[in-house]
Each structure stands twice: as C-alpha cells, then as structure tokens.
Design a protein around this motif. Structure first.
Motif, PDB file in Angstrom:
ATOM      1  N   CYS A  76      50.732  28.935  22.592  1.00  0.00           N
ATOM      2  CA  CYS A  76      49.589  29.841  22.774  1.00  0.00           C
ATOM      3  C   CYS A  76      50.099  31.279  22.870  1.00  0.00           C
ATOM      4  O   CYS A  76      50.986  31.575  23.669  1.00  0.00           O
ATOM      5  N   TRP A  77      49.541  32.149  22.090  1.00  0.00           N
ATOM      6  CA  TRP A  77      50.012  33.538  22.090  1.00  0.00           C
ATOM      7  C   TRP A  77      49.520  34.304  23.312  1.00  0.00           C
ATOM      8  O   TRP A  77      50.049  35.358  23.631  1.00  0.00           O
ATOM      9  N   LEU A  78      48.558  33.753  24.041  1.00  0.00           N
ATOM     10  CA  LEU A  78      48.028  34.446  25.209  1.00  0.00           C
ATOM     11  C   LEU A  78      48.751  34.070  26.501  1.00  0.00           C
ATOM     12  O   LEU A  78      49.000  34.923  27.338  1.00  0.00           O
ATOM     13  N   CYS A  79      49.104  32.802  26.660  1.00  0.00           N
ATOM     14  CA  CYS A  79      49.763  32.383  27.907  1.00  0.00           C
ATOM     15  C   CYS A  79      51.206  31.933  27.692  1.00  0.00           C
ATOM     16  O   CYS A  79      51.964  31.827  28.648  1.00  0.00           O
ATOM     17  N   GLY A  80      51.596  31.649  26.453  1.00  0.00           N
ATOM     18  CA  GLY A  80      52.967  31.248  26.151  1.00  0.00           C
ATOM     19  C   GLY A  80      53.255  29.777  26.329  1.00  0.00           C
ATOM     20  O   GLY A  80      54.358  29.321  26.047  1.00  0.00           O
ATOM     21  N   HIS A  81      52.278  28.978  26.769  1.00  0.00           N
ATOM     22  CA  HIS A  81      52.484  27.551  26.992  1.00  0.00           C
ATOM     23  C   HIS A  81      52.217  26.757  25.716  1.00  0.00           C
ATOM     24  O   HIS A  81      51.511  27.219  24.813  1.00  0.00           O
ATOM     25  N   GLU A  82      52.780  25.548  25.660  1.00  0.00           N
ATOM     26  CA  GLU A  82      52.575  24.673  24.512  1.00  0.00           C
ATOM     27  C   GLU A  82      51.099  24.306  24.371  1.00  0.00           C
ATOM     28  O   GLU A  82      50.383  24.174  25.365  1.00  0.00           O
ATOM     29  N   ILE A  83      50.673  24.093  23.135  1.00  0.00           N
ATOM     30  CA  ILE A  83      49.295  23.725  22.830  1.00  0.00           C
ATOM     31  C   ILE A  83      49.254  22.237  22.505  1.00  0.00           C
ATOM     32  O   ILE A  83      50.138  21.731  21.817  1.00  0.00           O
ATOM     33  N   GLY A  84      48.227  21.543  22.967  1.00  0.00           N
ATOM     34  CA  GLY A  84      48.038  20.132  22.637  1.00  0.00           C
ATOM     35  C   GLY A  84      47.365  20.006  21.286  1.00  0.00           C
ATOM     36  O   GLY A  84      46.146  19.874  21.208  1.00  0.00           O
ATOM     37  N   TYR A  85      48.161  20.036  20.229  1.00  0.00           N
ATOM     38  CA  TYR A  85      47.609  20.014  18.875  1.00  0.00           C
ATOM     39  C   TYR A  85      46.903  18.708  18.539  1.00  0.00           C
ATOM     40  O   TYR A  85      46.098  18.657  17.623  1.00  0.00           O
ATOM     41  N   ASP A  86      47.211  17.640  19.257  1.00  0.00           N
ATOM     42  CA  ASP A  86      46.595  16.347  18.980  1.00  0.00           C
ATOM     43  C   ASP A  86      45.420  16.045  19.910  1.00  0.00           C
ATOM     44  O   ASP A  86      44.825  14.980  19.817  1.00  0.00           O
ATOM     45  N   LEU A  87      45.071  16.967  20.783  1.00  0.00           N
ATOM     46  CA  LEU A  87      43.957  16.763  21.706  1.00  0.00           C
ATOM     47  C   LEU A  87      42.622  16.914  20.984  1.00  0.00           C
ATOM     48  O   LEU A  87      42.528  17.575  19.946  1.00  0.00           O
ATOM     49  N   ASP A  88      41.591  16.330  21.572  1.00  0.00           N
ATOM     50  CA  ASP A  88      40.238  16.491  21.060  1.00  0.00           C
ATOM     51  C   ASP A  88      39.882  17.981  21.068  1.00  0.00           C
ATOM     52  O   ASP A  88      40.260  18.700  21.994  1.00  0.00           O
ATOM     53  N   ALA A  89      39.158  18.425  20.080  1.00  0.00           N
ATOM     54  CA  ALA A  89      38.837  19.850  19.934  1.00  0.00           C
ATOM     55  C   ALA A  89      38.067  20.416  21.124  1.00  0.00           C
ATOM     56  O   ALA A  89      38.094  21.620  21.353  1.00  0.00           O
ATOM     57  N   ARG A  90      37.420  19.562  21.908  1.00  0.00           N
ATOM     58  CA  ARG A  90      36.656  20.042  23.062  1.00  0.00           C
ATOM     59  C   ARG A  90      37.513  20.201  24.310  1.00  0.00           C
ATOM     60  O   ARG A  90      37.067  20.759  25.304  1.00  0.00           O
ATOM     61  N   HIS A  91      38.743  19.719  24.266  1.00  0.00           N
ATOM     62  CA  HIS A  91      39.633  19.791  25.425  1.00  0.00           C
ATOM     63  C   HIS A  91      40.050  21.249  25.660  1.00  0.00           C
ATOM     64  O   HIS A  91      40.321  21.983  24.716  1.00  0.00           O
ATOM     65  N   PRO A  92      40.122  21.709  26.920  1.00  0.00           N
ATOM     66  CA  PRO A  92      40.467  23.105  27.205  1.00  0.00           C
ATOM     67  C   PRO A  92      41.865  23.511  26.726  1.00  0.00           C
ATOM     68  O   PRO A  92      42.107  24.684  26.476  1.00  0.00           O
ATOM     69  N   LEU A  93      42.785  22.570  26.582  1.00  0.00           N
ATOM     70  CA  LEU A  93      44.144  22.910  26.137  1.00  0.00           C
ATOM     71  C   LEU A  93      44.380  22.598  24.669  1.00  0.00           C
ATOM     72  O   LEU A  93      45.520  22.572  24.210  1.00  0.00           O
ATOM     73  N   SER A  94      43.313  22.358  23.918  1.00  0.00           N
ATOM     74  CA  SER A  94      43.451  22.076  22.486  1.00  0.00           C
ATOM     75  C   SER A  94      43.632  23.373  21.696  1.00  0.00           C
ATOM     76  O   SER A  94      43.426  24.481  22.206  1.00  0.00           O
ATOM     77  N   PHE A  95      43.987  23.247  20.446  1.00  0.00           N
ATOM     78  CA  PHE A  95      44.244  24.372  19.548  1.00  0.00           C
ATOM     79  C   PHE A  95      42.952  25.033  19.088  1.00  0.00           C
ATOM     80  O   PHE A  95      41.993  24.367  18.735  1.00  0.00           O
TER      81      PHE A  95
END
Length: 94
Positions: free
Chosen positions: A25-44
């Motif tokens: 994530c370019w805003l927080c620097g943490h890894e993104i859950g690319y395989d998460l459901d699109a509605r998940h808060p940590l999804s891409f």
C-alpha cells in the motif's frame, strides 16, 4: 449516453497491470491482501495519487498507486503532502 469509464477495457487493464505487481500500500506501506474479497478493508484498490475530482487522469500510469480499501477510503479526495514521495508513515521521536 456515455457509460462509466471505470467499466471500460482500458481501466480494467490498468487495474490488472497494477494488481500483478503486488506492491505494498502506498499510503501505509503495509502488504496488501491481493487474494481477499474486494469488500475486505485490507483488499487491493487502485488509488489515484491526484484524485480525479482534482484533475487527475483516470488512465495515467504515473497517477495510479496500489492501496488498501481502508486507506483509500480514509484518504478520500485529498492529495498527500509535499514531503511524502512514498508510504505515509508516522513515527515518534524519543
């Protein structure tokens, strides 16, 4: 009547290209859950550095960044400050 440009093939290709890079994530620097459901808060989500409402280009590769859904929503249509060329990180001076 013109349809939503975010439903078009060029936009979907841009999203797929950015997703394939699997960047943090370019805003927080943490890894993104690319395989998460699109509605998940940590999804891409694709985020525009210069928001479209402020004149940013929809399909400009230089204007798109990967972000968590939560970070993208929190940012809204604001632009990052002049000091941030990368992820926004807060630190405490001890």
């Amino acid at each position: 009547m013109v349809g939503n440009p975010r439903n078009g093939r060029p936009y979907r290709r841009l999203v797929d290209w950015l997703r394939a890079q699997r960047l943090p994530c370019w805003l927080c620097g943490h890894e993104i859950g690319y395989d998460l459901d699109a509605r998940h808060p940590l999804s891409f989500t694709l985020d525009h550095e210069v928001p479209l409402s402020r004149g940013g280009a929809l399909l400009d590769v230089a204007n798109v960044r990967p972000a968590h859904r939560r970070c993208n929503s929190r940012k809204g249509n604001r632009t990052p400050g002049p000091q941030s060329s990368g992820p926004v990180r807060s630190s405490r001076r001890w």
